[in-house]
Write a protein that holds these residues in place. Sequence first.
Motif, mmCIF file in Angstrom:
data_model
loop_
_atom_site.group_PDB
_atom_site.id
_atom_site.type_symbol
_atom_site.label_atom_id
_atom_site.label_comp_id
_atom_site.label_asym_id
_atom_site.label_seq_id
_atom_site.Cartn_x
_atom_site.Cartn_y
_atom_site.Cartn_z
ATOM 1 N N LEU A 116 30.428 -1.568 35.155
ATOM 2 C CA LEU A 116 31.473 -0.614 35.494
ATOM 3 C C LEU A 116 32.257 -1.121 36.700
ATOM 4 O O LEU A 116 31.769 -1.927 37.501
ATOM 5 C CB LEU A 116 30.868 0.750 35.797
ATOM 6 N N HIS A 158 29.614 7.726 32.561
ATOM 7 C CA HIS A 158 28.642 7.909 31.484
ATOM 8 C C HIS A 158 28.478 6.644 30.649
ATOM 9 O O HIS A 158 27.455 6.452 29.987
ATOM 10 C CB HIS A 158 29.062 9.090 30.594
ATOM 11 N N ARG A 159 29.460 5.786 30.691
ATOM 12 C CA ARG A 159 29.451 4.594 29.838
ATOM 13 C C ARG A 159 28.439 3.575 30.346
ATOM 14 O O ARG A 159 28.316 3.345 31.549
ATOM 15 C CB ARG A 159 30.852 3.976 29.808
ATOM 16 N N LYS A 160 27.741 2.952 29.418
ATOM 17 C CA LYS A 160 26.763 1.930 29.765
ATOM 18 C C LYS A 160 27.460 0.604 30.035
ATOM 19 O O LYS A 160 28.624 0.414 29.717
ATOM 20 C CB LYS A 160 25.742 1.762 28.642
ATOM 21 N N ALA A 208 22.668 6.486 28.441
ATOM 22 C CA ALA A 208 23.897 6.540 29.231
ATOM 23 C C ALA A 208 23.831 5.498 30.349
ATOM 24 O O ALA A 208 23.110 4.509 30.253
ATOM 25 C CB ALA A 208 24.092 7.952 29.791
ATOM 26 N N SER A 209 24.555 5.740 31.418
ATOM 27 C CA SER A 209 24.665 4.775 32.501
ATOM 28 C C SER A 209 23.574 4.975 33.538
ATOM 29 O O SER A 209 22.889 6.000 33.569
ATOM 30 C CB SER A 209 26.035 4.904 33.181
#
Length: 710
Positions: free
Chosen positions: A163, A158-160, A195-196
Amino acid sequence: MASTETVNALLKRLDAQRDAYQETFSLIHEVLAQNLAAIVPSGAPVPATQTSEVPPTPRSPRQSVSGTTAERSKKHRKFSGGLATLTTSSDSKHTGNSDSEADDEELYASHFLEPEIYDEEGLRTHLPKIKYYEHTSKVLQTVIDNPKRMLQKPLIPHRKGQLEDRSHFSHYQVFDVGTDGALLQVERTDIEQEASRAQAIWHAIRELNQPPKERLAVGRITILRELSPILFGAAHFAFSKHFDVDELFRHLVAVDGSSANFHRAFDSDERKQRSFVFNFEYYTIVGQDCEPMRWQTSDLQNKRSAHHIPITRCSSVVALVLNGPAVRKVRNPSRRAVNSHGFAYDPWSSWQVLNLQCYPDWNASTEVHDSTRHYVNGVEAFMVTVLGEFRDAQKRFELIYRAITKLITPPLDFMFDADIRDELLFEDGDLTYSRRYFWASTTLALVNESIRNMLEAYEDNFTDDVWEGTHKTLWPLLEYDSARNVYFRKRMALLRTRFEQEIENLKKQMQENDDRRDEIHNLKEELFKDAHHRTLLVRIEHFEEATLDNVEILLMLFRPFAVVTVAICVPFFVLVGSLNTKEGMHWWRSKTRDLFQWIGLTLKWLFRKHSEENDNLSRTSSIDEMYGLRRLSASRSTSQQKARDLPLRKITTTQKFEISRQSIDVRNVDHELTREGNGVMRAPPARSQSSNLAVMWAEEREGKRRRTVQ
C-alpha cells in the motif's frame, strides 16, 4: 530440530485446546455441584473425593486460567499436570519460587478492565475533533490535511498487498493478561488473511473484554511498530481515554533525548496522574526496504555506496496506566504548586501498557512477551517492556559500532597490495578519508550522548525506594508485609538485577565507542602526518624544478648580467677601494667639494640671470608708462611750441649743462606722479620749454638703448 517459532505455535495451539477443555470441564463441574447441592442437605460436608478425584488437565508452561466468571470468583487452586510437570516458567526459575507459590492467583492483580469497543465511524468523527498540536499534526500528516482521505471508505485500508502508506510493513503484538498473570496473545490472523495488515491491527485494538469472550483481562499489553498515519490516528482514538496520546506523540517527534516522566501525581490532568511514560530516543541503521517516518531526522542520500552507513534517528515510548481509585492523597511540597495535593494509585489495579515503536529497521525483538510469562501486576509488565527496549537499544548500538569499525578498518588485502596501501596512506582530491573519519567520530559521540541520556533517565527515576515499594507516589505498597507484596518485591529485585546488567552493558558500549574514537583520532593524525610529508615532498620537487628554471634564466641573461656588472659593480668596487686609502679619501673629498661649488655657482648664475630678466621686464614696463605720461604732457604744450616754431640752434656747453639739469628734473617727474583714489595715474602740471627739451632728449636716449639691446 524444531525452531522456537514452531514450538511457540504448538504451545499456543495447546493452550487453545486446553482452554476449550477447561471450559467444558467447568460446565460439567457446575452441573455436578448443582446436582450435589440438590441432593445433599443444607450444611452437610462435601465429600473429600469430590475434588480429589478430578483428573488433572494438561496445560502448557505458565498457562492462564480459563473459565466462567463464576468459576474465577471461586478462586479455586489450579491442578498441575501435563507439560507443567516437565518444565516450569522462566520466571519461576529466576526467582527460585515453587510452582505452588507462583500459581497462587491471590498474588496477582484481580480487577478486570472495563469493556471497550470502537468503530470506524467513531474514528472518522474523532479525527477532526482532535486538538492538533504541532507534533500530533506531524504524526497524522497525509490524513488530517487531506479531506478526501477523511471521506474514504473504508477509512482503514482494506486491500491486501503493498500500500502507498506502507501500512503493510506495520507490526503489532497485543496480549491480554488474566487473573493468574498469564499472557494470551490477541491475534487476528483471520482478518489478516482476508484483508490488510492495517485492518488486523485495527480490530486488535478496537475491542477489550467484549463478549462472547469468557477469559476477561485484568491487563493489556499493546505493542505497535512502524504505524502508518491512519493507524496512528486509530491508536489516538482507542487510547485517548487512558493516556495523553498527544504527549506520547510529542515524545516520538521532539528531539529531546531519552527521558522518564513518572512523578506526575500533582498534574491537573488525571490521565497523567495515573500514567508513567519512559521515552527512548537514539539512532539506528536504516534496514533494507525500510523508510524512516517523515518527521524523523535521517540520512538524505538516495544512493548508498559500499562505504555508506544510512543512519536515522529512532524513538519509542512505553506508557503504563493504572485504573481504579486513588489509594493515597499526597501533599504537594512545592510552594509554587498549582495543586496543593496529588494522588497515588494502586499498583494492583487493572492496567494497560502501550508501547509505540518507530524503528525503521528489522531489529525489534518480538520475544519480550510470550505465553510463558506471568506478570503479577501492571508495574511488572511495564518494567519488563522497558527492559526489552534497553536490550534492543544495546543491539542497535552494537550494530552501529560494528558498521563504523568496518568503515575505518583497512581491507584484508592491505598487507599485500601496494596500491591499497598508497590509497589509504595519502588523501585524495575529495578528502574521502578525512570526511569518513570525521563522520565516524562525530557519530560515535552522538551515540554516546544518547546512551548517557538513557542511563540518566533510569538512574534518576528508578531509585531504591521505587524498587522496594516505599515511594510515596510511585507504586506504593500499602500492605508492605502481605504475601502478595513480598512476592512482588522478590520479582522486582530480580528485574533490578537484569536492569543493572543492561546498564553495565551500555556503559561498556560507551567505553568501546570512546576507544574507537581514539583510534579514529590516531588515524586522522597519521593521515595528516602522511599528507604533510607528501606536501613537503611535492614542495621539494617544485623547488628543484624552480631552481633549474632559475639557472636556465640566469644563463640566458649572462651577457646583460656581465655588462651590468662591468658598468656598475666595477666602478663601485673602485670607489670603495680608493676610499680605503688616505690619499684617495682627500682626493674624493676635494673633488666632491669642487663639485658642490660648481653646482652652487651654476645655480647662482641661473637664479641671477632669471632675476635680471625680471628686472628688465619691470623696467621696460615702467618706461612705457612714463612715456605715455610724457606724451600727454607734450600734447598740452604743442600749441605753445608751434607759436614759437623756432629753429633749433647749436647748443653750447652751458646749454648742454642746463639741458642735463632739466633732464634730471624730468626724471623726477616720475616720482611726482600721483594716483587718484581710483588707481588712475595723474600727470603733474605742464612745465616750461626747457622741460620739454629734456623729455625729448630722454626719449632719444631710450630709443638708442632699446636698439642696442635688440
